[in-house]
Every structure is written in structure tokens, then in C-alpha cells.
Design a protein around this motif. Structure first.
Motif, PDB file in Angstrom:
ATOM      1  N   TYR A   4      71.926 -20.549 -52.348  1.00 27.32           N
ATOM      2  CA  TYR A   4      72.000 -21.827 -51.650  1.00 27.32           C
ATOM      3  C   TYR A   4      71.054 -21.324 -50.361  1.00 27.32           C
ATOM      4  N   ILE A   5      70.633 -22.554 -49.691  1.00 28.42           N
ATOM      5  CA  ILE A   5      70.042 -22.326 -48.312  1.00 28.42           C
ATOM      6  C   ILE A   5      70.723 -22.945 -47.553  1.00 28.42           C
ATOM      7  N   LEU A   6      71.448 -22.236 -46.326  1.00 28.99           N
ATOM      8  CA  LEU A   6      72.307 -22.768 -45.428  1.00 28.99           C
ATOM      9  C   LEU A   6      71.218 -23.285 -44.100  1.00 28.99           C
ATOM     10  N   GLN A   7      71.422 -24.377 -43.895  1.00 29.66           N
ATOM     11  CA  GLN A   7      70.104 -24.807 -42.788  1.00 29.66           C
ATOM     12  C   GLN A   7      71.187 -25.311 -41.504  1.00 29.66           C
ATOM     13  N   LEU A   8      70.700 -24.667 -40.353  1.00 35.62           N
ATOM     14  CA  LEU A   8      71.420 -24.934 -39.383  1.00 35.62           C
ATOM     15  C   LEU A   8      70.337 -25.513 -38.041  1.00 35.62           C
ATOM     16  N   ARG A   9      71.161 -26.175 -37.113  1.00 35.54           N
ATOM     17  CA  ARG A   9      70.149 -26.900 -36.257  1.00 35.54           C
ATOM     18  C   ARG A   9      70.702 -26.671 -34.846  1.00 35.54           C
ATOM     19  N   ALA A  10      69.649 -25.928 -34.015  1.00 36.06           N
ATOM     20  CA  ALA A  10      69.984 -25.417 -32.687  1.00 36.06           C
ATOM     21  C   ALA A  10      70.265 -26.746 -32.038  1.00 36.06           C
ATOM     22  N   ARG A  11      71.507 -26.611 -31.234  1.00 38.99           N
ATOM     23  CA  ARG A  11      71.871 -27.580 -30.345  1.00 38.99           C
ATOM     24  C   ARG A  11      71.393 -27.500 -28.911  1.00 38.99           C
ATOM     25  N   ASP A  12      70.754 -26.435 -28.550  1.00 40.18           N
ATOM     26  CA  ASP A  12      69.954 -26.232 -27.223  1.00 40.18           C
ATOM     27  C   ASP A  12      68.907 -25.172 -27.294  1.00 40.18           C
ATOM     28  N   GLU A  13      68.011 -25.011 -26.408  1.00 39.15           N
ATOM     29  CA  GLU A  13      67.216 -23.926 -26.574  1.00 39.15           C
ATOM     30  C   GLU A  13      67.669 -22.559 -26.470  1.00 39.15           C
ATOM     31  N   THR A  14      67.559 -21.815 -27.488  1.00 36.12           N
ATOM     32  CA  THR A  14      68.353 -20.580 -27.399  1.00 36.12           C
ATOM     33  C   THR A  14      67.750 -19.442 -28.226  1.00 36.12           C
ATOM     34  N   LEU A  28      80.424 -17.330 -41.799  1.00 35.69           N
ATOM     35  CA  LEU A  28      80.770 -17.809 -43.239  1.00 35.69           C
ATOM     36  C   LEU A  28      82.263 -17.166 -43.353  1.00 35.69           C
ATOM     37  N   CYS A  29      82.677 -16.239 -43.025  1.00 36.71           N
ATOM     38  CA  CYS A  29      84.033 -15.619 -43.224  1.00 36.71           C
ATOM     39  C   CYS A  29      84.898 -16.690 -42.465  1.00 36.71           C
ATOM     40  N   ALA A  78      67.161 -23.526 -38.216  1.00 38.38           N
ATOM     41  CA  ALA A  78      67.151 -21.938 -38.853  1.00 38.38           C
ATOM     42  C   ALA A  78      67.587 -22.189 -40.299  1.00 38.38           C
ATOM     43  N   ARG A  79      67.161 -21.278 -41.205  1.00 39.21           N
ATOM     44  CA  ARG A  79      67.430 -21.253 -42.457  1.00 39.21           C
ATOM     45  C   ARG A  79      67.908 -19.784 -42.965  1.00 39.21           C
ATOM     46  N   ALA A  80      68.860 -19.755 -44.053  1.00 35.70           N
ATOM     47  CA  ALA A  80      69.470 -18.688 -44.347  1.00 35.70           C
ATOM     48  C   ALA A  80      69.955 -18.674 -45.750  1.00 35.70           C
ATOM     49  N   THR A 103      79.004 -29.998 -38.310  1.00 35.53           N
ATOM     50  CA  THR A 103      80.288 -28.902 -37.671  1.00 35.53           C
ATOM     51  C   THR A 103      79.227 -28.333 -36.424  1.00 35.53           C
ATOM     52  N   ALA A 104      79.834 -28.035 -35.309  1.00 35.92           N
ATOM     53  CA  ALA A 104      79.310 -27.098 -34.475  1.00 35.92           C
ATOM     54  C   ALA A 104      79.607 -25.827 -34.835  1.00 35.92           C
ATOM     55  N   VAL A 105      79.016 -24.990 -34.573  1.00 39.53           N
ATOM     56  CA  VAL A 105      79.125 -23.292 -35.011  1.00 39.53           C
ATOM     57  C   VAL A 105      78.256 -22.583 -34.029  1.00 39.53           C
ATOM     58  N   ARG A 106      78.786 -21.306 -33.866  1.00 40.27           N
ATOM     59  CA  ARG A 106      77.989 -20.323 -32.834  1.00 40.27           C
ATOM     60  C   ARG A 106      77.770 -18.967 -33.766  1.00 40.27           C
ATOM     61  N   LEU A 107      76.590 -18.687 -33.488  1.00 41.33           N
ATOM     62  CA  LEU A 107      76.000 -17.236 -34.025  1.00 41.33           C
ATOM     63  C   LEU A 107      75.968 -16.383 -32.918  1.00 41.33           C
ATOM     64  N   GLY A 108      76.690 -15.502 -32.606  1.00 43.26           N
ATOM     65  CA  GLY A 108      76.734 -14.718 -31.317  1.00 43.26           C
ATOM     66  C   GLY A 108      76.902 -15.726 -30.062  1.00 43.26           C
ATOM     67  N   THR A 109      75.795 -15.706 -29.227  1.00 43.86           N
ATOM     68  CA  THR A 109      75.698 -16.572 -28.105  1.00 43.86           C
ATOM     69  C   THR A 109      74.932 -18.023 -28.325  1.00 43.86           C
ATOM     70  N   ALA A 110      74.290 -17.924 -29.653  1.00 43.86           N
ATOM     71  CA  ALA A 110      73.386 -19.062 -29.907  1.00 43.86           C
ATOM     72  C   ALA A 110      74.341 -20.071 -30.619  1.00 43.86           C
ATOM     73  N   PHE A 111      74.285 -21.484 -30.237  1.00 45.00           N
ATOM     74  CA  PHE A 111      75.002 -22.570 -30.603  1.00 45.00           C
ATOM     75  C   PHE A 111      74.082 -23.339 -31.665  1.00 45.00           C
ATOM     76  N   PHE A 112      74.486 -23.846 -32.760  1.00 48.67           N
ATOM     77  CA  PHE A 112      73.949 -24.658 -33.658  1.00 48.67           C
ATOM     78  C   PHE A 112      75.126 -25.594 -34.048  1.00 48.67           C
ATOM     79  N   ALA A 113      74.451 -26.401 -35.238  1.00 49.91           N
ATOM     80  CA  ALA A 113      75.227 -27.416 -35.962  1.00 49.91           C
ATOM     81  C   ALA A 113      74.925 -27.128 -37.266  1.00 49.91           C
ATOM     82  N   LEU A 114      75.695 -27.205 -38.213  1.00 51.23           N
ATOM     83  CA  LEU A 114      75.594 -27.104 -39.847  1.00 51.23           C
ATOM     84  C   LEU A 114      75.021 -28.345 -40.264  1.00 51.23           C
TER      85      LEU A 114
END
Length: 266
Positions: A4-14, A28-29, A78-80, A103-114
Motif C-alpha cells: 500500500y501507499i500511505l499518503q499524508l498531507r502536511a497541515r502546516d509548513e514543516t 502505524l502502531c 508525503a508518501r510511504a 484524521t490528524a496525525v503526527r510524525l515527531g514534531t511534524a503535523f499531517f492528516a491521513l
């Protein structure tokens, strides 16, 4: 096997670390916690190796590991790639994540949406294959791997960050037998020392994991052959090369390392 390709959209400049696989795995966990996928992401000691791989998140259109942090503008994608060995795990993942788009998610200090989960058939890197489909009808002359995130190995306490054929295909053979067919490719272990590194271009890269732990791996491209090998041996080499797309290569393949794209030449 499903990818699968998980696609995330940045909520702000990050900014996002280039070595972000462990952040993605943690995300993911958290998303599968409490579901029947929990045991897939955290197998018991008896189950052994994880039956999935997780690539690094990178900007849309970027297909190589970056040496510096990744900069995203507001709304950028962003894609993974996330791959499962068992089809049923993939379909459960799909059923769990598709309803959570937005859904709003976070990777470290970076904020994205699924943004979207691209399923097999919806992207060239989202595939569904059976083990039998990895076996070529006519064995190629050579099999190769493009390592788009750092791949590394650990043996006897030492780290190895070179595309050594016996380490690469020894690990893939072990995964085939552990995750797909216990008796798969009998006798091929005897051919492992005969696999030739026909050509390669590789760069050593450092990967930062949680708690500032750093491991090393290599990125680049490597092509392998089995001189004088039988049709059976060359078929095994080609099939194991294809398996790398789903399992990754080397260690830490659930935390972004060892993501590989296979290719074959006649």
C-alpha cells in the motif's frame, strides 16, 4: 502479499527527518492499537520476524533517500509504502485505515492528516502478488535491487553496510521459509556463496532511530547473477529478488530501512 501507499498531507509548513521510518512505524502502531493487527506489528517471540515492512515517508515524486531533513509546504503530500506478507493482514489494514482518511496525525514534531490509502491497483507501487507470481516463467540473466532507503545487516554483533550477495539472499531465503513456505527453494542455501555481485553503485548512509541511536546502511543499486547456475537456481534468485519488494532487505525493515525495488535483465 499486498503493498500500500500511505499518503499524508502536511497541515502546516514543516520539517520531517529523512530518517523517519521509526516515526512512521510508531504512528502505524498507534493506529492499529487494539485491533487484530496489533500482533502483526508486535509479534511474540514465538512468531519471530514481523510479516510486514514499512518504508520511509518522502515527498511526492521523490524516490531516493535524502541526506537532509525533508521540507513540506502546507498541503504538500508525503508518501510511504507499507507492505504485508499475508493478504488477510493487508485487507484488515485497508479496512481500518480507509475510514480514517482526514484524521490528524503526527510524525515527531511534524503535523499531517491521513490523506489517502492507495490500495493495490491504485498506484504502480501498490501491488498484490502471490508467491507463485514471483517465480518467472523464463529465468532472467540477472536480478537486481535498487535500495531506496538504507539497507544494512548485523551478524555476530557487527554491522555490515555493503551489498554482499550472501547476506542479502540469505536473509531473503530465510524470510521466504519463515513467512511463506517452510520448505521453499530447497538446497538453494548451497548456491548462496556462488551468487556474483555483477555491478553496483552504493553509498553509505547513517540512519537515526529513536533515542538518538544511529545505524549504518547503504543506498544505491546492485545487480546479481548466478554464473553457471541451473534454471532452478536462477528462478530462485529471481523470486527472492521479487520478495524484497514486500519484505525489504536486511534489518529494521519495519522502521524504514531496506526498502528495495527489484529489476531483472535478460
Amino acid at each position: 502479499m499486498r503493498s500500500y501507499i500511505l499518503q499524508l498531507r502536511a497541515r502546516d509548513e514543516t520539517l520531517l527527518p529523512a530518517s523517519n521510518g521509526y516515526l512512521l512505524f510508531s504512528l502505524l502502531c498507534s493506529l492499529v492499537r487494539g485491533s487484530n493487527l496489533d500482533a502483526v506489528f508486535h509479534p511474540s517471540a514465538q512468531d519471530g520476524e514481523k510479516a510486514l515492512s514499512v518504508g520511509m515517508a518522502r515527498p511526492e515524486g521523490q524516490n531516493a533517500f535524502a541526506a537532509e531533513d525533508l521540507r513540506f509546504k502546507r498541503g504538500a503530500l508525503a508518501r510511504a509504502r507499507v507492505s504485508f506478507i499475508r493478504d488477510e493482514d493487508g485487507t484488515r489494514f485497508e479496512a481500518l485505515l480507509r475510514p480514517r482518511e482526514g484524521t490528524a496525525v503526527r510524525l515527531g514534531t511534524a503535523f499531517f492528516a491521513l490523506d489517502r490509502l492507495l490500495c493495490p491497483g491504485e498506484d504502480e507501487m501498490a501491488l498484490s502478488l502471490s508467491p507463485a507470481q514471483l517465480v518467472p516463467s523464463l529465468p532472467p540473466g540477472s536480478s537486481g535491487l535498487r535500495f531506496v532507503s538504507p539497507a544494512g545487516f548485523k551478524r555476530d554483533g557487527a554491522q555490515f553496510s555493503l551489498p554482499l550477495p550472501e547476506l542479502i539472499f540469505g536473509s531473503l531465503l530465510r524470510r521466504w521459509r519463515l513467512l511463506l513456505e517452510p520448505d521453499g527453494w530447497p538446497g538453494f542455501e548451497e548456491a548462496l556463496p556462488c551468487i556474483t555481485l555483477q555491478s553496483y553503485r552504493a553509498e553509505s548512509r547513517a540512519v537515526r532511530l529513536r533515542q538518538d541511536r544511529i545505524v549504518r546502511g547503504f543506498c544505491g543499486e546492485a545487480e546479481f547473477s548466478l554464473p553457471g547456475g541451473s534454471e532452478y537456481g536462477n528462478s530462485a534468485l529471481a523470486a527472492l529478488t521479487g520478495l524484497a519488494f514486500f519484505t525489504g532487505v536486511g534489518y529494521k525493515t519495519a522502521q524504514g530501512m531496506g526498502e528495495a525495488w527489484p529489476f531483472w535483465r535478460s
